[in-house]
Motif scaffolding. Structure first.
Motif, short mmCIF file in Angstrom:
data_model
loop_
_atom_site.label_atom_id
_atom_site.label_comp_id
_atom_site.label_asym_id
_atom_site.label_seq_id
_atom_site.Cartn_x
_atom_site.Cartn_y
_atom_site.Cartn_z
N UNK A 153 37.29 -14.91 -10.32
CA UNK A 153 37.74 -15.90 -9.34
C UNK A 153 38.90 -15.37 -8.51
N UNK A 154 39.74 -14.51 -9.11
CA UNK A 154 40.87 -13.93 -8.40
C UNK A 154 40.48 -12.72 -7.57
N UNK A 155 39.31 -12.12 -7.87
CA UNK A 155 38.85 -10.96 -7.11
C UNK A 155 39.41 -9.64 -7.58
N UNK A 156 40.07 -9.63 -8.74
CA UNK A 156 40.63 -8.39 -9.27
C UNK A 156 41.04 -8.59 -10.72
N UNK A 157 40.94 -7.53 -11.50
CA UNK A 157 41.39 -7.61 -12.88
C UNK A 157 41.43 -6.25 -13.53
N UNK A 158 42.25 -6.14 -14.55
CA UNK A 158 42.36 -4.90 -15.31
C UNK A 158 42.31 -5.24 -16.80
N UNK A 159 41.35 -4.67 -17.51
CA UNK A 159 41.22 -4.84 -18.95
C UNK A 159 41.47 -3.48 -19.60
N UNK A 160 42.41 -3.45 -20.51
CA UNK A 160 42.74 -2.21 -21.21
C UNK A 160 42.63 -2.47 -22.71
N UNK A 161 41.75 -1.75 -23.36
CA UNK A 161 41.56 -1.88 -24.79
C UNK A 161 42.27 -0.74 -25.51
N UNK A 162 43.13 -1.07 -26.46
CA UNK A 162 43.82 -0.04 -27.22
C UNK A 162 42.92 0.32 -28.40
N UNK A 163 42.24 1.44 -28.26
CA UNK A 163 41.35 1.93 -29.32
C UNK A 163 42.16 2.86 -30.22
N UNK A 164 41.73 4.08 -30.36
CA UNK A 164 42.41 5.02 -31.26
C UNK A 164 41.68 6.35 -31.19
N UNK A 165 42.35 7.40 -31.62
CA UNK A 165 41.63 8.66 -31.84
C UNK A 165 40.47 8.41 -32.80
N UNK A 166 40.63 7.41 -33.67
CA UNK A 166 39.57 7.07 -34.61
C UNK A 166 38.41 6.31 -33.95
N UNK A 167 38.50 6.07 -32.66
CA UNK A 167 37.34 5.61 -31.91
C UNK A 167 36.44 6.77 -31.51
N UNK A 168 36.95 7.99 -31.66
CA UNK A 168 36.23 9.20 -31.25
C UNK A 168 35.87 10.10 -32.43
N UNK A 169 36.72 10.09 -33.44
CA UNK A 169 36.49 10.91 -34.64
C UNK A 169 36.76 10.03 -35.86
#
Length: 282
Positions: A153-169
């Motif tokens: 509705x605002x026409x813009x947004x930023x979503x940032x998820x704090x994952x981890x190195x453990x999201x990759x290994x």
């Protein structure tokens, strides 16, 4: 606020777009798990750049209020607190709605809340598995689902998820955490693709070990599980993963975070940013 270095003649002409990295005036951020550690550091970075913040997390109520009031006073912005239990989807959704009710809008969502339990799979308690999946993964879904209509509705947004190195290994004895963080990365990519034409981005930051309360607890848990001293765990297991042999700092995480939520980060979408001292490069 970010300031681009001046040229030799003292001018900074042509660098105006880079000032946007440190200007969040008029924006509102919701940051889960932000009463300590990484989440609190990101909340402070938003407020320092002029943005308003909804804090969330566990802790002593008096200490949380002191933190909230301190950020508000130091930065001259409105800071609110919502006590949503990240295990409950309805409370997570209400936290997002609360930002718009209290502060008028929602521009930045940071899914940061997380817990850890260290144990071999064969002995891993079922209640700990359910807790970690709920807090580390499912809350990311519930918050994002609630935020998308507001951002559209605002026409813009930023979503940032704090994952981890453990999201990759992976590492041994962290099955639920590793599974949840791998799930966060998959979810990040899906959301990015769905919203690619809505001026809403979704990215993940994958920190290595940061000196936070959750890591401090891991040192004791790893010592118990592996039968090693705390000193050996810190040197050979915790920092042994990171070629730099030092903790990642919260300021370093705030740097990449501020880029991702700025206009300069508009083409970073569905990406996972490793801030781990070279851990996942090995």
């Amino acid at each position: 606020m970010f300031h681009w270095p001046k040229r030799g003649d003292g001018s900074d002409a042509g660098q105006a777009p880079f000032r946007d990295i440190g200007d969040l005036k008029g924006q509102v951020a919701v940051i889960s798990g932000s009463t300590s550690g990484i989440g609190l550091a990101l909340a402070r970075s938003v407020a320092a750049c002029g943005g308003e913040v909804v804090l969330n997390g566990l802790g002593d109520p008096a200490e949380i209020e002191a933190t909230r009031a301190g950020i508000e006073a130091d930065c001259g912005v409105r800071v609110r607190y919502h006590a949503a239990d990240m295990r409950r989807g309805d409370e997570v959704a209400d936290m997002v709605a609360f930002a718009r009710r209290e502060l008028g809008r929602l521009d930045i969502l940071v899914n940061n809340a997380g817990v850890q339990h260290v144990e071999a799979v064969e002995n891993f308690p079922s209640d700990k598995w359910e807790q970690i999946i709920a807090i580390n993964l499912s809350s990311t879904f519930y918050a994002t689902r609630a935020a998308i209509p507001i951002m559209k509705a605002q026409g813009r947004g930023r979503i940032v998820n704090i994952a981890s190195a453990h999201g990759l290994v992976a590492s041994p004895f962290k099955s639920a955490y590793v599974a949840a963080k791998h799930g966060v990365l998959g979810f990040t990519k899906t959301v990015a693709l769905e919203l690619a034409q809505d001026n809403i981005t979704c990215n993940a930051i994958c920190p290595g070990f940061v000196e936070t309360p959750i890591v401090e607890k891991q040192i004791a848990d790893q010592a118990r599980t592996r039968g090693m001293s705390k000193e050996a765990i810190l040197k050979d297991v915790i920092l042994g993963s990171q070629p730099t042999k030092r903790f990642v700092t919260t300021d370093e995480l705030a740097g990449i975070f501020l880029y991702l939520v700025s206009d300069l980060g508009a083409s970073a979408n569905g990406a996972s940013f490793s801030i781990d001292g070279g851990w996942t490069a090995q």
